[in-house]
Design a protein around this motif. Sequence first.
Motif, mmCIF file in Angstrom:
data_model
loop_
_atom_site.group_PDB
_atom_site.id
_atom_site.type_symbol
_atom_site.label_atom_id
_atom_site.label_comp_id
_atom_site.label_asym_id
_atom_site.label_seq_id
_atom_site.Cartn_x
_atom_site.Cartn_y
_atom_site.Cartn_z
ATOM 1 N N GLN A 139 0.109 -4.711 19.672
ATOM 2 C CA GLN A 139 0.581 -3.446 19.782
ATOM 3 C C GLN A 139 -0.264 -2.663 18.677
ATOM 4 O O GLN A 139 -0.802 -1.591 18.823
ATOM 5 C CB GLN A 139 1.908 -3.124 19.568
ATOM 6 N N VAL A 140 -0.430 -3.449 17.535
ATOM 7 C CA VAL A 140 -1.221 -2.964 16.400
ATOM 8 C C VAL A 140 -2.636 -2.756 16.581
ATOM 9 O O VAL A 140 -3.301 -1.532 16.367
ATOM 10 C CB VAL A 140 -0.972 -3.626 15.325
ATOM 11 N N ALA A 141 -3.072 -3.697 17.427
ATOM 12 C CA ALA A 141 -4.665 -3.474 18.002
ATOM 13 C C ALA A 141 -5.098 -2.429 18.643
ATOM 14 O O ALA A 141 -5.897 -1.833 18.625
ATOM 15 C CB ALA A 141 -5.096 -5.039 18.351
ATOM 16 N N VAL A 142 -4.016 -2.301 19.695
ATOM 17 C CA VAL A 142 -3.968 -1.224 20.469
ATOM 18 C C VAL A 142 -4.085 0.051 19.911
ATOM 19 O O VAL A 142 -4.880 1.200 20.042
ATOM 20 C CB VAL A 142 -3.090 -1.364 21.808
ATOM 21 N N MET A 143 -3.045 0.455 19.108
ATOM 22 C CA MET A 143 -3.033 1.739 18.369
ATOM 23 C C MET A 143 -4.289 1.890 17.381
ATOM 24 O O MET A 143 -4.780 2.987 17.267
ATOM 25 C CB MET A 143 -1.826 1.699 17.454
ATOM 26 N N ASP A 154 3.525 0.004 10.329
ATOM 27 C CA ASP A 154 4.582 0.646 10.189
ATOM 28 C C ASP A 154 5.561 1.121 11.374
ATOM 29 O O ASP A 154 6.602 1.100 11.647
ATOM 30 C CB ASP A 154 4.197 2.168 9.268
ATOM 31 N N GLN A 155 4.632 1.309 12.497
ATOM 32 C CA GLN A 155 5.342 1.815 13.830
ATOM 33 C C GLN A 155 5.824 0.664 14.517
ATOM 34 O O GLN A 155 6.978 0.939 15.093
ATOM 35 C CB GLN A 155 4.062 2.696 14.639
ATOM 36 N N VAL A 156 5.238 -0.365 14.699
ATOM 37 C CA VAL A 156 5.724 -1.548 15.248
ATOM 38 C C VAL A 156 7.273 -1.903 14.532
ATOM 39 O O VAL A 156 7.887 -2.707 15.308
ATOM 40 C CB VAL A 156 4.781 -2.852 15.351
ATOM 41 N N ASP A 157 7.201 -1.832 13.241
ATOM 42 C CA ASP A 157 8.688 -2.071 12.477
ATOM 43 C C ASP A 157 9.145 -3.501 12.426
ATOM 44 O O ASP A 157 10.255 -3.824 12.863
ATOM 45 C CB ASP A 157 9.697 -1.141 13.045
ATOM 46 N N LEU A 207 3.307 -5.733 3.206
ATOM 47 C CA LEU A 207 1.920 -5.574 4.045
ATOM 48 C C LEU A 207 1.709 -4.259 4.377
ATOM 49 O O LEU A 207 0.436 -3.598 4.364
ATOM 50 C CB LEU A 207 2.225 -6.434 5.125
ATOM 51 N N VAL A 208 2.839 -3.520 4.747
ATOM 52 C CA VAL A 208 2.280 -1.989 5.219
ATOM 53 C C VAL A 208 1.691 -1.210 3.968
ATOM 54 O O VAL A 208 0.597 -0.268 4.068
ATOM 55 C CB VAL A 208 3.667 -1.172 5.576
#
Length: 409
Positions: free
Chosen positions: A313-317, A329-332, A338-339
């Motif tokens: 999901q991070v890669a997609v965003m 931060d959004q995937v929480d 790390l954030v």
Amino acid sequence: MPAYSYQALDAKGKKVKGVIEGDSERQVRGLLRGRDLKPLDVKTVKAKAAAQGSSQGPFTLGGPRMNTRELSLFTRQLASLVLSGLPLDEVLAAAAKQTRKPVVKSIILQVRSRVVEGLSLAQAMAELPKVFDNLYRAMIKAGESSGYLGPVLEQLAEYTERSQETSHKIKSAMIYPIVMVCVSVIIVSILMVKVVPQLVGMFESNSRELPGITAFLIGLSDFLVAYGVFVLMAFTALIAVLQWLLKDPKRKRVWHKMQLKLPLFGGFILQSETARYSSTLGLLAQSGVPLLEALKIASQVLNNLTLKEASVQVAVMVQEGASLSKALDQVDVFPPLLVQMAASGEANGKLSEQLLYAARNQERELEFSVNAAMSLMEPAMILFMAGMVGFIVMAILLPIFEMNDLAGI
């Protein structure tokens, strides 16, 4: 010059194996005869690996492999030789001469033969995906493209050595409690199955009612003697059934999500996975791999499905235009450190350095947590073992003390 794997008989009739380079199978057979060897089987290393993979059917191991220690040593040798200015084919030939393990030598010579044929080092290694994973090949490709293969190999060597060291520390820390558990189970089983039944007759000859813990111990001993084998079989079957159930992606996803919520062990898993993810991401970014490609590769080093899906999901965003820190931060799921490090790296233009710093921090925290847990677990295991043995001894001695009291009256 391709590499050939051979089996031959020496002058004493003893079968020997090895790897040798030659222009053709015929030339290799001639070279072997020149060494007073009678060739039995000569195949190219690549053909032999393919034959092994096809002959092993569903249980194939995918051809030759290197363990972490061998890969780390090979990478360090490669980095040193490349930095010395030698041509790549000579570098690989020298690395092959320095190893005494035939499997490792065959892998190196197979890579060298493909390099001599005109492939790049990354392309040659791509033919051995079980040995050189996506991270390894991506860094090699980035090093070749930028012209800094030597420094990139040094970074890769440090990464593999650090990964090996971390893995070794965790395994070493787990040895003591595992040994203690096994010893405890063996001692208690011997006492329950061999010692307690021999005392039952003495207790049964006495008409007095046995103490509660003694009666419980005798009942448990009788059960283990009669059904112990079935209990062991049922336990083994339960483990096999659980493994079969976890093959289903949905169940496996639920189990991996539960793992992260487990007390103590959930923290270990999160720290270990986060350290691997941020270290891989930082190393790829430092080597010149584009961030989006680095994110896709880094997601593949994660074992926990919950974290792996979050990394995807991070890669997609990020592909859609979000910053790395905002996506994390959004995937929480990932730790706040790390954030914060990602945000700091994006702000000052040192993303790779900040990610590597976060990885080292997570590795230190993991090491401290494991050491603290083991320091508490060791006395806990000793107390548990002492308690179990003490319970059995007390259950045996109580009726004996009562019999002695009656005899003294």
